[in-house]
Design an enzyme around this catalytic site. Sequence first.
Site, PDB file in Angstrom:
ATOM      1  N   LYS A  11      -4.079  17.268  -0.485  1.00 43.67           N
ATOM      2  CA  LYS A  11      -3.201  16.811  -1.564  1.00 43.67           C
ATOM      3  C   LYS A  11      -3.869  16.964  -2.933  1.00 43.67           C
ATOM      4  CE  LYS A  11      -0.627  13.522   1.337  1.00 43.67           C
ATOM      5  NZ  LYS A  11      -0.064  12.131   1.445  1.00 43.67           N
ATOM      6  N   TYR A  51       8.790  15.169   3.377  1.00 48.34           N
ATOM      7  CA  TYR A  51       8.904  13.702   3.391  1.00 48.34           C
ATOM      8  C   TYR A  51      10.372  13.258   3.446  1.00 48.34           C
ATOM      9  CZ  TYR A  51       3.898  13.481   2.359  1.00 48.34           C
ATOM     10  OH  TYR A  51       2.532  13.587   2.424  1.00 48.34           O
ATOM     11  N   ASN A 114      -3.577   9.704  -1.179  1.00 45.54           N
ATOM     12  CA  ASN A 114      -4.458   9.490  -0.021  1.00 45.54           C
ATOM     13  C   ASN A 114      -5.034  10.792   0.554  1.00 45.54           C
ATOM     14  OD1 ASN A 114      -2.190  10.449   1.202  1.00 45.54           O
ATOM     15  ND2 ASN A 114      -1.800   8.641   2.456  1.00 45.54           N
ATOM     16  N   HIS A 117      -2.430  15.178   4.206  1.00 47.93           N
ATOM     17  CA  HIS A 117      -1.289  14.978   5.108  1.00 47.93           C
ATOM     18  C   HIS A 117      -1.632  15.572   6.462  1.00 47.93           C
ATOM     19  CE1 HIS A 117       2.823  15.295   6.703  1.00 47.93           C
ATOM     20  NE2 HIS A 117       2.509  16.531   7.038  1.00 47.93           N
ATOM     21  N   GLU A 128       7.140  21.632  10.254  1.00 52.56           N
ATOM     22  CA  GLU A 128       6.371  21.809   9.011  1.00 52.56           C
ATOM     23  C   GLU A 128       5.658  23.165   8.981  1.00 52.56           C
ATOM     24  OE1 GLU A 128       3.900  18.299   8.927  1.00 52.56           O
ATOM     25  OE2 GLU A 128       5.643  16.988   8.703  1.00 52.56           O
TER      26      GLU A 128
HETATM   27  P1  ADP Z   1       1.272   9.330   6.726  1.00 51.18           P
HETATM   28  O1  ADP Z   1       0.962  10.330   5.631  1.00 51.18           O
HETATM   29  O2  ADP Z   1       0.026   8.607   7.178  1.00 51.18           O
HETATM   30  O3  ADP Z   1       2.061   9.930   7.871  1.00 51.18           O
HETATM   31  P2  ADP Z   1       3.753   8.042   5.893  1.00 51.18           P
HETATM   32  O4  ADP Z   1       4.497   9.090   6.644  1.00 51.18           O
HETATM   33  O5  ADP Z   1       4.107   6.611   6.151  1.00 51.18           O
HETATM   34  O6  ADP Z   1       2.179   8.188   6.081  1.00 51.18           O
HETATM   35  O7  ADP Z   1       3.955   8.273   4.319  1.00 51.18           O
HETATM   36  C1  ADP Z   1       3.937   9.568   3.767  1.00 51.18           C
HETATM   37  C2  ADP Z   1       3.124   9.539   2.480  1.00 51.18           C
HETATM   38  O8  ADP Z   1       3.817   8.710   1.516  1.00 51.18           O
HETATM   39  C3  ADP Z   1       1.747   8.878   2.600  1.00 51.18           C
HETATM   40  O9  ADP Z   1       0.740   9.772   3.076  1.00 51.18           O
HETATM   41  C4  ADP Z   1       1.486   8.427   1.184  1.00 51.18           C
HETATM   42  O10 ADP Z   1       1.072   9.522   0.339  1.00 51.18           O
HETATM   43  C5  ADP Z   1       2.878   7.963   0.739  1.00 51.18           C
HETATM   44  N1  ADP Z   1       3.105   6.538   1.011  1.00 51.18           N
HETATM   45  C6  ADP Z   1       3.333   5.962   2.224  1.00 51.18           C
HETATM   46  N2  ADP Z   1       3.539   4.639   2.135  1.00 51.18           N
HETATM   47  C7  ADP Z   1       3.460   4.339   0.806  1.00 51.18           C
HETATM   48  C8  ADP Z   1       3.603   3.136   0.049  1.00 51.18           C
HETATM   49  N3  ADP Z   1       3.876   1.957   0.638  1.00 51.18           N
HETATM   50  N4  ADP Z   1       3.456   3.201  -1.298  1.00 51.18           N
HETATM   51  C9  ADP Z   1       3.211   4.389  -1.913  1.00 51.18           C
HETATM   52  N5  ADP Z   1       3.070   5.580  -1.261  1.00 51.18           N
HETATM   53  C10 ADP Z   1       3.185   5.561   0.092  1.00 51.18           C
END
Ligand code: ADP
Length: 142
Positions: A11, A51, A114, A117, A128
């Site tokens: 990212k 997403y 974070n 992905h 994907e």
């Molecule tokens: P992952 O990437 O671990 O599969 P999710 O699918 O729940 O997590 O969420 C997709 C992405 O959205 C996350 O990697 C993060 O960048 C963002 N995200 C998820 N939850 C939150 C939140 N509560 N607040 C802000 N950003 C979030």
Amino acid sequence: MILERTLSIIKPNAINKHVIGNIIKRFEDNSLFVVGLKMIKLNYHQVSFIYSEHKNKLFFNELLEFMTSSAIVLLVLEGHNAINRNRLIIGHTNPAYANIGTIRKDYADSITKNAIHGSASQEAANREIYYFFKKNEIYSTL
Ligand code: ADP
Ligand code: MG
């Protein structure tokens, strides 16, 4: 053991930290091998595709702005149990809960920023990977 493929996206915040090589090394050291790779800047449609399950969440606009803020790196990774092992190497979505030694523990700046992905399931991985890569852009051992 099943030989699988999965998609990771390095990212924008990790790109800005210059840790592309470090992240790829973590995968290679864990026998998840790069069989496809692209550096691109995502647009609104591509982020919405990845997403789609989060489109109605309050954080979606922040996520969209972040994911389109600079270039990203797409990685097709191949290995035994690649989908689950990729998620383990990446760590918890929220870096506050990520285990020591995971990519997110070391490179995430927040729950949104974070660092990386990883596809969540076999179905997500196929959806994907083939959205971003043509079959002849994957250099597979399969
Ligand atoms: P992952 O990437 O671990 O599969 P999710 O699918 O729940 O997590 O969420 C997709 C992405 O959205 C996350 O990697 C993060 O960048 C963002 N995200 C998820 N939850 C939150 C939140 N509560 N607040 C802000 N950003 C979030
Ligand atoms: Mg997810």
